[in-house]
Scaffold this active site. Structure first.
Site, PDB file in Angstrom:
ATOM      1  N   ARG A 196       0.842  -1.185   0.000  1.00  0.00           N
ATOM      2  CA  ARG A 196       0.000   0.000   0.000  1.00  0.00           C
ATOM      3  C   ARG A 196       0.883   1.242   0.000  1.00  0.00           C
ATOM      4  O   ARG A 196       2.098   1.150   0.107  1.00  0.00           O
ATOM      5  CB  ARG A 196      -0.944  -0.024   1.221  1.00  0.00           C
ATOM      6  CG  ARG A 196      -0.185  -0.409   2.499  1.00  0.00           C
ATOM      7  CD  ARG A 196      -0.719   0.170   3.723  1.00  0.00           C
ATOM      8  NE  ARG A 196      -0.637   1.603   3.705  1.00  0.00           N
ATOM      9  CZ  ARG A 196       0.485   2.300   3.905  1.00  0.00           C
ATOM     10  NH1 ARG A 196       1.640   1.690   4.137  1.00  0.00           N
ATOM     11  NH2 ARG A 196       0.475   3.609   3.873  1.00  0.00           N
ATOM     12  N   GLY A 197       0.219   2.428  -0.052  1.00  0.00           N
ATOM     13  CA  GLY A 197       0.972   3.678  -0.165  1.00  0.00           C
ATOM     14  C   GLY A 197       1.165   3.968  -1.643  1.00  0.00           C
ATOM     15  O   GLY A 197       1.602   3.087  -2.397  1.00  0.00           O
ATOM     16  N   ALA A 198       0.854   5.204  -2.044  1.00  0.00           N
ATOM     17  CA  ALA A 198       0.812   5.510  -3.481  1.00  0.00           C
ATOM     18  C   ALA A 198       2.101   5.139  -4.238  1.00  0.00           C
ATOM     19  O   ALA A 198       2.042   4.433  -5.256  1.00  0.00           O
ATOM     20  CB  ALA A 198       0.470   6.988  -3.672  1.00  0.00           C
ATOM     21  N   ARG A 210      -7.167  -0.380  -7.156  1.00  0.00           N
ATOM     22  CA  ARG A 210      -7.335   0.788  -6.280  1.00  0.00           C
ATOM     23  C   ARG A 210      -7.310   2.036  -7.174  1.00  0.00           C
ATOM     24  O   ARG A 210      -6.285   2.326  -7.785  1.00  0.00           O
ATOM     25  CB  ARG A 210      -6.226   0.847  -5.212  1.00  0.00           C
ATOM     26  CG  ARG A 210      -6.225  -0.373  -4.285  1.00  0.00           C
ATOM     27  CD  ARG A 210      -5.445  -0.108  -3.010  1.00  0.00           C
ATOM     28  NE  ARG A 210      -6.164   0.776  -2.108  1.00  0.00           N
ATOM     29  CZ  ARG A 210      -5.613   1.366  -1.041  1.00  0.00           C
ATOM     30  NH1 ARG A 210      -4.333   1.184  -0.789  1.00  0.00           N
ATOM     31  NH2 ARG A 210      -6.329   2.134  -0.259  1.00  0.00           N
ATOM     32  N   GLN A 216      -3.325   2.403   9.830  1.00  0.00           N
ATOM     33  CA  GLN A 216      -1.963   2.516   9.281  1.00  0.00           C
ATOM     34  C   GLN A 216      -1.063   3.354  10.200  1.00  0.00           C
ATOM     35  O   GLN A 216       0.142   3.127  10.262  1.00  0.00           O
ATOM     36  CB  GLN A 216      -2.000   3.149   7.880  1.00  0.00           C
ATOM     37  CG  GLN A 216      -2.587   2.267   6.796  1.00  0.00           C
ATOM     38  CD  GLN A 216      -4.062   2.516   6.609  1.00  0.00           C
ATOM     39  OE1 GLN A 216      -4.763   2.863   7.557  1.00  0.00           O
ATOM     40  NE2 GLN A 216      -4.558   2.339   5.404  1.00  0.00           N
ATOM     41  N   ASP A 232      -2.097  10.826  -2.424  1.00  0.00           N
ATOM     42  CA  ASP A 232      -2.301   9.749  -3.401  1.00  0.00           C
ATOM     43  C   ASP A 232      -2.504  10.272  -4.805  1.00  0.00           C
ATOM     44  O   ASP A 232      -2.302   9.559  -5.783  1.00  0.00           O
ATOM     45  CB  ASP A 232      -3.489   8.879  -2.985  1.00  0.00           C
ATOM     46  CG  ASP A 232      -3.069   7.986  -1.831  1.00  0.00           C
ATOM     47  OD1 ASP A 232      -2.998   8.496  -0.693  1.00  0.00           O
ATOM     48  OD2 ASP A 232      -2.771   6.811  -2.078  1.00  0.00           O
ATOM     49  N   ASN A 243      -5.724  12.365  -0.127  1.00  0.00           N
ATOM     50  CA  ASN A 243      -4.910  11.539   0.772  1.00  0.00           C
ATOM     51  C   ASN A 243      -5.864  10.772   1.686  1.00  0.00           C
ATOM     52  O   ASN A 243      -7.092  10.913   1.587  1.00  0.00           O
ATOM     53  CB  ASN A 243      -3.936  12.407   1.575  1.00  0.00           C
ATOM     54  CG  ASN A 243      -2.930  11.556   2.336  1.00  0.00           C
ATOM     55  OD1 ASN A 243      -2.296  10.675   1.752  1.00  0.00           O
ATOM     56  ND2 ASN A 243      -2.785  11.767   3.632  1.00  0.00           N
ATOM     57  N   LYS A 244      -5.291   9.975   2.550  1.00  0.00           N
ATOM     58  CA  LYS A 244      -6.085   9.129   3.449  1.00  0.00           C
ATOM     59  C   LYS A 244      -7.221   9.917   4.092  1.00  0.00           C
ATOM     60  O   LYS A 244      -7.027  11.057   4.541  1.00  0.00           O
ATOM     61  CB  LYS A 244      -5.160   8.542   4.512  1.00  0.00           C
ATOM     62  CG  LYS A 244      -5.818   7.673   5.558  1.00  0.00           C
ATOM     63  CD  LYS A 244      -6.630   6.534   4.974  1.00  0.00           C
ATOM     64  CE  LYS A 244      -5.839   5.632   4.048  1.00  0.00           C
ATOM     65  NZ  LYS A 244      -6.705   4.700   3.280  1.00  0.00           N
TER      66      LYS A 244
HETATM   67  O1  MRU Z   1      -4.850   3.177   1.892  1.00  0.00           O
HETATM   68  P1  MRU Z   1      -3.366   3.395   1.960  1.00  0.00           P
HETATM   69  O2  MRU Z   1      -2.753   2.845   3.197  1.00  0.00           O
HETATM   70  O3  MRU Z   1      -2.673   2.933   0.698  1.00  0.00           O
HETATM   71  O4  MRU Z   1      -3.226   4.975   2.023  1.00  0.00           O
HETATM   72  C1  MRU Z   1      -1.962   5.545   2.023  1.00  0.00           C
HETATM   73  C2  MRU Z   1      -1.983   7.008   2.153  1.00  0.00           C
HETATM   74  O5  MRU Z   1      -2.998   7.648   2.221  1.00  0.00           O
HETATM   75  C3  MRU Z   1      -0.653   7.691   2.120  1.00  0.00           C
HETATM   76  O6  MRU Z   1      -0.696   8.881   2.849  1.00  0.00           O
HETATM   77  C4  MRU Z   1      -0.319   8.037   0.673  1.00  0.00           C
HETATM   78  O7  MRU Z   1      -0.432   6.927  -0.159  1.00  0.00           O
HETATM   79  C5  MRU Z   1       1.036   8.602   0.556  1.00  0.00           C
HETATM   80  S1  MRU Z   1       2.240   7.304   0.701  1.00  0.00           S
HETATM   81  C6  MRU Z   1       3.765   7.912   0.810  1.00  0.00           C
END
Ligand code: MRU
Length: 343
Positions: free
Chosen positions: A48-50, A86, A191, A232, A242-243
């Site tokens: 996970r994470g962009a 996603r 997270q 993201d 973002n999240k």
């Molecule tokens: O759902 P996730 O855990 O993939 O969400 C991640 C985030 O929102 C992060 O802040 C974002 O991807 C930036 S990662 C460096």
């Protein structure tokens, strides 16, 4: 950064990913050798994470070439399957498109497969370089001193390198500018509680965990000097997805004069999306809100509103850190110039 990596590329074979759903209790690597397995790992947030989604997407395309052959039709099918996992993080689709382009430039089947593995390895190496540059640019941000707050997880687990916002925090800590990082737990998948607190511990940075619902009063109390999160997808006008919960943090920060920053690599900027209204937001299942894992606490059958992301309007963002430097408002012209320069 501290002995772990969220992804290992085994060219010609597959990848190994650290199953992030098991952290912090168990560090288990899963070997993935099929497109379906990669797609499942992405959907379940094992990776996970962009930025890491982008790298994983590139690896998924190399695996597709290995599994089904690297012809244009089979690759297009795998690209569609992986992109559908996603929708919000633009990095995933962008890296898959770059992988397709790399394969398209190669000659025969064996060359295309080699090109896909080569691109996957370059994508990871490039991400590591981007993270390091981004962290250096971000560490001098105004307000990044004393105690900062972050949301979700943006460390090495989210990129394969040092991270984005958390790498900036780590750099600012190394140069003695900050003393503490507040981490929101980040419901519903935690997270912040599970991953950011684990990474802060590994980095030796004092961390304080708080419920998401306590962030507004903490900010109002004057104990947070700045907020920095990842993103993201950043639209052409600077609106940033973002999240979920990020928008609320930015709004409260503005109310109390606390600077709110985004940190993201160039791959997260989407010049084809004019504003936040056009960013596709991923909605996830009811099971994530009514309990955690096998533990249920809400009666079944009630409705659930579970967006995984929200959009922070550009006007609430004091600066956006990327590997080229720090962008300041107005973001439209700055993003246009940046993305034009970098293709
Ligand atoms: O759902 P996730 O855990 O993939 O969400 C991640 C985030 O929102 C992060 O802040 C974002 O991807 C930036 S990662 C460096």
């Amino acid at each position: 950064m501290s002995g772990y990596t969220p992804i290992r590329i085994l060219p010609g074979e597959g990848i190994e990913v650290l199953d992030q759903t098991l952290l912090p209790h168990e560090e288990r690597y899963l070997r993935l050798k099929t497109v379906a397995a990669v797609a499942e790992a992405i959907r379940a947030l094992r990776v996970r994470g962009a930025p890491l989604l982008g790298v994983t997407g590139a690896c998924g395309m190399a695996i597709a070439g290995q599994e089904h052959g690297a012809g244009p039709e089979t690759l297009a099918q795998a690209a569609a399957e992986l992109k559908a996992t996603r929708p919000t993080a633009v990095d995933l689709g962008a890296m898959i498109n770059e992988a397709l382009a790399a394969a398209g430039e190669a000659g025969g089947e064996a060359e295309r497969r080699a090109a896909l593995w080569g691109f996957a390895e370059r994508a990871l190496a490039r991400q590591r370089e981007r993270d390091a540059a981004l962290a250096r640019h971000g560490r001098e941000l105004p307000g990044l001193e004393g105690a900062v707050l972050t949301h979700c997880n943006t460390g090495g687990l989210a990129t394969g390198g040092e991270g984005t916002a958390l790498a900036v925090i780590a750099e600012a800590w190394r140069v003695g500018r900050i003393e503490r990082c507040y981490a929101t737990e980040t419901r519903p998948l935690l997270q912040g509680a599970r991953l950011t607190m684990w990474e802060l511990g590994a980095l030796g940075i004092p961390g304080t965990l708080l419920p998401d619902t306590a962030a507004a009063s903490l900010i109002a109390s004057g104990q947070v000097s700045a907020i920095i999160t990842g993103a993201d997808r950043i639209a052409a006008n600077g609106d940033g997805a973002n999240k979920v919960g990020t928008y609320g943090l930015a709004a409260v920060a503005a109310r109390h004069g606390v600077p709110f920053y985004l940190a993201a690599p160039l791959s997260t900027f989407d010049r084809n999306t004019p504003s936040g209204d056009a960013i596709p937001i991923e909605f996830r299942g009811e099971d994530e809100v009514g309990g955690f894992g096998d533990d249920r606490w809400s009666p079944d059958g009630g409705g659930v509103y579970n967006p995984a992301f929200d959009v922070t309007p550009a006007e609430l963002i004091a600066g956006i850190v990327c590997e080229s430097g720090v962008l300041r408002p107005p973001y439209g012209p700055a993003i246009a110039a940046l993305t034009a320069r970098n293709g």
